[in-house]
Design a protein around this motif. Structure first.
Motif, PDB file in Angstrom:
ATOM      1  N   PHE A   1      67.384 157.122  33.122  1.00 58.61           N
ATOM      2  CA  PHE A   1      66.438 157.713  32.300  1.00 58.61           C
ATOM      3  C   PHE A   1      65.029 157.165  32.651  1.00 58.61           C
ATOM      4  CE2 PHE A   1      68.455 159.332  28.585  1.00 58.61           C
ATOM      5  CZ  PHE A   1      69.987 158.941  28.886  1.00 58.61           C
ATOM      6  N   GLY A   2      64.168 158.141  31.932  1.00 59.36           N
ATOM      7  CA  GLY A   2      62.467 157.365  31.955  1.00 59.36           C
ATOM      8  C   GLY A   2      62.287 156.695  30.857  1.00 59.36           C
ATOM      9  N   LYS A   3      61.078 156.333  30.578  1.00 61.42           N
ATOM     10  CA  LYS A   3      60.630 155.280  29.470  1.00 61.42           C
ATOM     11  C   LYS A   3      60.440 156.252  28.137  1.00 61.42           C
ATOM     12  CE  LYS A   3      59.584 151.421  32.616  1.00 61.42           C
ATOM     13  NZ  LYS A   3      58.764 150.409  32.686  1.00 61.42           N
TER      14      LYS A   3
ATOM     15  N   PRO B   1      70.319 158.651  21.144  1.00 59.94           N
ATOM     16  CA  PRO B   1      69.884 159.861  21.637  1.00 59.94           C
ATOM     17  C   PRO B   1      70.611 161.015  21.585  1.00 59.94           C
ATOM     18  CG  PRO B   1      69.556 158.239  23.259  1.00 59.94           C
ATOM     19  CD  PRO B   1      70.607 157.538  22.243  1.00 59.94           C
TER      20      PRO B   1
ATOM     21  N   ILE C   1      84.259 152.799  36.976  1.00 65.65           N
ATOM     22  CA  ILE C   1      83.827 153.576  37.897  1.00 65.65           C
ATOM     23  C   ILE C   1      82.188 153.119  38.310  1.00 65.65           C
ATOM     24  CG2 ILE C   1      85.168 155.553  37.734  1.00 65.65           C
ATOM     25  CD1 ILE C   1      83.232 157.048  36.149  1.00 65.65           C
ATOM     26  N   ILE C   2      81.778 152.763  36.959  1.00 63.87           N
ATOM     27  CA  ILE C   2      80.111 152.488  37.312  1.00 63.87           C
ATOM     28  C   ILE C   2      79.958 150.770  36.892  1.00 63.87           C
ATOM     29  CG2 ILE C   2      77.796 152.433  36.757  1.00 63.87           C
ATOM     30  CD1 ILE C   2      78.273 155.504  36.479  1.00 63.87           C
TER      31      ILE C   2
ATOM     32  N   GLN D   1      69.241 149.336  25.551  1.00 64.26           N
ATOM     33  CA  GLN D   1      67.986 149.655  25.317  1.00 64.26           C
ATOM     34  C   GLN D   1      67.105 148.644  24.999  1.00 64.26           C
ATOM     35  OE1 GLN D   1      67.056 152.616  22.340  1.00 64.26           O
ATOM     36  NE2 GLN D   1      65.934 153.731  23.743  1.00 64.26           N
TER      37      GLN D   1
ATOM     38  N   TYR E   1      80.645 155.309  28.390  1.00 59.94           N
ATOM     39  CA  TYR E   1      79.531 154.584  29.021  1.00 59.94           C
ATOM     40  C   TYR E   1      79.146 153.306  27.820  1.00 59.94           C
ATOM     41  CZ  TYR E   1      79.131 158.873  31.690  1.00 59.94           C
ATOM     42  OH  TYR E   1      79.336 159.973  32.370  1.00 59.94           O
TER      43      TYR E   1
ATOM     44  N   TYR F   1      75.227 151.728  27.342  1.00 58.25           N
ATOM     45  CA  TYR F   1      73.833 151.575  27.793  1.00 58.25           C
ATOM     46  C   TYR F   1      72.972 150.347  26.991  1.00 58.25           C
ATOM     47  CZ  TYR F   1      73.847 156.196  29.815  1.00 58.25           C
ATOM     48  OH  TYR F   1      74.099 157.410  30.879  1.00 58.25           O
TER      49      TYR F   1
ATOM     50  N   GLU G   1      76.848 148.641  36.919  1.00 59.13           N
ATOM     51  CA  GLU G   1      75.596 148.202  37.631  1.00 59.13           C
ATOM     52  C   GLU G   1      75.278 146.513  37.636  1.00 59.13           C
ATOM     53  OE1 GLU G   1      72.780 150.874  38.341  1.00 59.13           O
ATOM     54  OE2 GLU G   1      74.655 151.519  38.379  1.00 59.13           O
TER      55      GLU G   1
ATOM     56  N   PHE H   1      63.474 151.111  27.108  1.00 59.70           N
ATOM     57  CA  PHE H   1      64.078 151.738  28.179  1.00 59.70           C
ATOM     58  C   PHE H   1      65.496 151.661  28.151  1.00 59.70           C
ATOM     59  CE2 PHE H   1      64.103 153.123  32.091  1.00 59.70           C
ATOM     60  CZ  PHE H   1      64.275 152.252  33.289  1.00 59.70           C
ATOM     61  N   LEU H   2      65.852 152.801  28.117  1.00 55.41           N
ATOM     62  CA  LEU H   2      67.674 152.934  28.328  1.00 55.41           C
ATOM     63  C   LEU H   2      68.111 152.812  29.463  1.00 55.41           C
ATOM     64  CD1 LEU H   2      69.723 153.600  25.952  1.00 55.41           C
ATOM     65  CD2 LEU H   2      69.451 155.983  26.631  1.00 55.41           C
TER      66      LEU H   2
ATOM     67  N   ILE I   1      71.784 151.934  32.059  1.00 56.17           N
ATOM     68  CA  ILE I   1      73.123 152.223  32.044  1.00 56.17           C
ATOM     69  C   ILE I   1      73.754 150.670  32.441  1.00 56.17           C
ATOM     70  CG2 ILE I   1      73.373 153.072  34.407  1.00 56.17           C
ATOM     71  CD1 ILE I   1      75.953 154.738  33.269  1.00 56.17           C
TER      72      ILE I   1
ATOM     73  N   LEU J   1      73.371 158.436  34.408  1.00 59.11           N
ATOM     74  CA  LEU J   1      72.000 159.098  34.086  1.00 59.11           C
ATOM     75  C   LEU J   1      71.041 157.948  34.316  1.00 59.11           C
ATOM     76  CD1 LEU J   1      72.722 160.850  30.837  1.00 59.11           C
ATOM     77  CD2 LEU J   1      72.602 161.907  33.307  1.00 59.11           C
TER      78      LEU J   1
ATOM     79  N   PHE K   1      74.139 151.068  23.301  1.00 61.39           N
ATOM     80  CA  PHE K   1      74.779 152.361  23.080  1.00 61.39           C
ATOM     81  C   PHE K   1      75.859 152.583  23.693  1.00 61.39           C
ATOM     82  CE2 PHE K   1      71.398 154.084  20.178  1.00 61.39           C
ATOM     83  CZ  PHE K   1      70.448 153.314  20.526  1.00 61.39           C
TER      84      PHE K   1
ATOM     85  N   PHE L   1      75.728 160.235  22.374  1.00 61.70           N
ATOM     86  CA  PHE L   1      75.514 158.851  22.147  1.00 61.70           C
ATOM     87  C   PHE L   1      75.932 158.428  20.697  1.00 61.70           C
ATOM     88  CE2 PHE L   1      73.095 157.100  25.642  1.00 61.70           C
ATOM     89  CZ  PHE L   1      72.712 158.313  26.489  1.00 61.70           C
TER      90      PHE L   1
END
Lengths: 111, 110
Positions: free
Chosen positions: B100-102, B44, A55-56, A37, A33, A35, A58, A42-43, A45, B98, A90, A102
């Motif tokens: 995520f929240g903040k 994380p 496959i993903i 941040q 993956y 990601y 966004e 705020f993290l 994807i 996934l 990440f 990660f």
């Protein structure tokens, strides 16, 4: 041995440039993956690859293009960098619905 | 529309002062709820996965619980080394994605 490694750790570049971030995993996982941040931590994807297949995907600008040369690597290429691309990126890996591991992150600063 | 909401945003505790962090979620078809710890400048780090309401998991001073609407991360007698940002994430339906929240930034003072 680091399970998930990323290079570089820091990347400072100017607007309009093209840059790449590399990710490698030695866990043998099928899924990798990317990601992002943001400055507020705020993290979110961006992409997911399973066995080199996307496959993903966004709603990420098409200036971002992931490439998976093999199951252990997932690189992220960014064209025409913008100020808003500044963030920490990440890489992560996982196997099915289980924990994701990660990498240490790449801090990208666009000036 | 937020699917994962964490509260409080920040929490300061004295060493030994127990407390709880909250993660509420609105997804349907929950496949799993995950807790991660993130230290400054690092990625994380996985703590727990909870799959169904009523499930509980423990690790040292941390205990995670899950209901149909929320999860709690209980911290018992915290130490300064527990200071970190705690992230909650959910996976739903047929996706391994996934969300995520903040996060909650926890500071434990000696």
């Amino acid at each position: 041995d680091t399970a998930v490694s990323q290079t570089p750790k820091y990347l400072v570049t100017q607007m309009g440039n093209d840059k790449s971030i590399k990710c490698e995993q030695n866990l043998g996982h099928d899924t990798m993956y990317w990601y992002k941040q943001d400055s507020k931590k705020f993290l979110k994807i961006m992409f997911s690859y399973n066995n080199k297949e996307l496959i993903i995907n966004e709603t990420v600008p098409n200036r971002f293009s992931p490439k998976s040369p093999d199951k252990a690597h997932l690189n992220l290429h960014i064209n025409s960098l913008e100020l808003g691309d500044s963030a920490v990126y990440f890489c992560a890996t996982g196997q099915g619905l289980s924990k994701q591991y990660f990498g240490p992150g790449t801090r990208l600063t666009v000036t | 529309e937020d699917q994962v909401t964490q509260s409080p945003e920040a929490l300061r505790l004295q060493e030994g002062e127990s407390s709880s962090l909250n993660c509420s979620y609105t997804v349907s078809g929950l496949r799993g709820l995950f807790w991660y710890r993130q230290d400054p400048g690092k990625g994380p780090e996985f703590l727990f996965t909870l799959y169904s309401a009523g499930e509980e998991k423990e690790k040292e001073r941390l205990k995670a619980t899950l209901t149909k609407k929320e999860s709690f991360l209980h911290i018992t007698a915290p130490k300064p080394e527990d200071s970190a940002t705690y992230l909650c994430a959910v996976s739903q339906g047929g996706s391994e994605k996934l969300v995520f929240g903040k996060g909650t930034k926890l500071t434990v003072n000696p």
